[in-house]
Write a protein that holds these residues in place. Structure first.
Motif, PDB file in Angstrom:
ATOM      1  N   THR A 184       5.977 -14.747  -0.361  1.00  9.72           N
ATOM      2  CA  THR A 184       5.400 -14.188   0.854  1.00  9.72           C
ATOM      3  C   THR A 184       4.016 -13.649   0.532  1.00  9.72           C
ATOM      4  O   THR A 184       3.732 -13.286  -0.609  1.00  9.72           O
ATOM      5  N   SER A 185       3.160 -13.609   1.529  1.00  9.19           N
ATOM      6  CA  SER A 185       1.792 -13.145   1.291  1.00  9.19           C
ATOM      7  C   SER A 185       1.678 -11.627   1.354  1.00  9.19           C
ATOM      8  O   SER A 185       0.742 -11.058   0.815  1.00  9.19           O
ATOM      9  N   SER A 186       2.646 -10.982   2.018  1.00 12.31           N
ATOM     10  CA  SER A 186       2.625  -9.515   2.065  1.00 12.31           C
ATOM     11  C   SER A 186       4.032  -8.988   2.310  1.00 12.31           C
ATOM     12  O   SER A 186       4.886  -9.692   2.844  1.00 12.31           O
ATOM     13  N   ALA A 187       4.217  -7.761   1.892  1.00 13.87           N
ATOM     14  CA  ALA A 187       5.511  -7.107   2.078  1.00 13.87           C
ATOM     15  C   ALA A 187       5.268  -5.623   2.329  1.00 13.87           C
ATOM     16  O   ALA A 187       4.240  -5.069   1.932  1.00 13.87           O
ATOM     17  N   ARG A 188       6.241  -5.020   2.980  1.00 14.08           N
ATOM     18  CA  ARG A 188       6.137  -3.588   3.249  1.00 14.08           C
ATOM     19  C   ARG A 188       7.167  -2.877   2.387  1.00 14.08           C
ATOM     20  O   ARG A 188       8.351  -3.199   2.417  1.00 14.08           O
ATOM     21  N   ASP A 204      -0.460  -9.979  -1.406  1.00 13.27           N
ATOM     22  CA  ASP A 204      -0.442 -10.668  -2.695  1.00 13.27           C
ATOM     23  C   ASP A 204      -1.772 -10.545  -3.441  1.00 13.27           C
ATOM     24  O   ASP A 204      -1.815 -10.634  -4.653  1.00 13.27           O
ATOM     25  N   ASN A 205      -2.872 -10.287  -2.741  1.00 15.70           N
ATOM     26  CA  ASN A 205      -4.165 -10.130  -3.404  1.00 15.70           C
ATOM     27  C   ASN A 205      -4.620  -8.665  -3.456  1.00 15.70           C
ATOM     28  O   ASN A 205      -5.759  -8.378  -3.780  1.00 15.70           O
ATOM     29  N   LEU A 206      -3.716  -7.750  -3.112  1.00 17.18           N
ATOM     30  CA  LEU A 206      -3.981  -6.302  -3.102  1.00 17.18           C
ATOM     31  C   LEU A 206      -5.165  -5.927  -2.209  1.00 17.18           C
ATOM     32  O   LEU A 206      -5.916  -5.017  -2.497  1.00 17.18           O
ATOM     33  N   ASN A 207      -5.295  -6.651  -1.108  1.00 14.34           N
ATOM     34  CA  ASN A 207      -6.277  -6.310  -0.087  1.00 14.34           C
ATOM     35  C   ASN A 207      -5.592  -5.322   0.861  1.00 14.34           C
ATOM     36  O   ASN A 207      -4.543  -5.624   1.423  1.00 14.34           O
TER      37      ASN A 207
END
Length: 137
Positions: free
Chosen positions: A10-14, A22-25
């Motif tokens: 996944t590209s992001s998680a909460r 995933d890129n810490l943006n």
């Protein structure tokens, strides 16, 4: 579930209320936090009709500021656009606490820039708190 099952990517998680990409943006996290803080500030503006600065300040500190500060050491903004998003909420709250003065009047009275020598000593979000303390504490 067997050992051969593959976890989906996944590209992001909460996690614990913090959106981690995933890129810490941190733009998604900061947008979510500022939207929630703006919504809460709007609620306070609609439901606290008095111009009493102590009451408004206490309401801000109890409802809005914790939303901006939650896990801030993790997602502390470093990009100017993200800093401006957080500062916009602070400026809006400062105008409301100071009885809806004009923006330039509030800036002269109590608002200091988010990024500055005094603010950077303890981390940016901590600096934001320290810079607005004279106005809202």
């Amino acid at each position: 579930m067997s050992l051969l099952d593959v976890l989906e990517t996944t590209s992001s998680a909460r996690y614990l209320g913090v959106d981690i990409s995933d890129n810490l943006n941190w733009s998604q996290q900061i947008s979510r936090v500022t939207n929630k803080a703006n919504s809460s500030l709007g609620f306070l503006r609609r439901n606290i009709p008095t111009r009493n600065q102590q009451l408004r300040s206490a309401a801000y500190k109890a409802v809005v500021r914790p939303q901006l500060q939650y896990a801030a050491s993790v997602w502390d903004p470093h990009l100017v656009t993200l800093i401006n998003q957080v500062e916009a909420v602070q400026r809006r709250a400062a105008r409301w606490v100071m009885s809806d003065l004009e923006e330039h009047q509030v800036s002269q009275i109590c608002y200091k820039p988010y990024v500055g020598e005094a603010c950077n000593k303890g981390g940016q979000m901590q600096g934001l708190y320290l810079c607005t303390r004279s106005c809202m504490d």
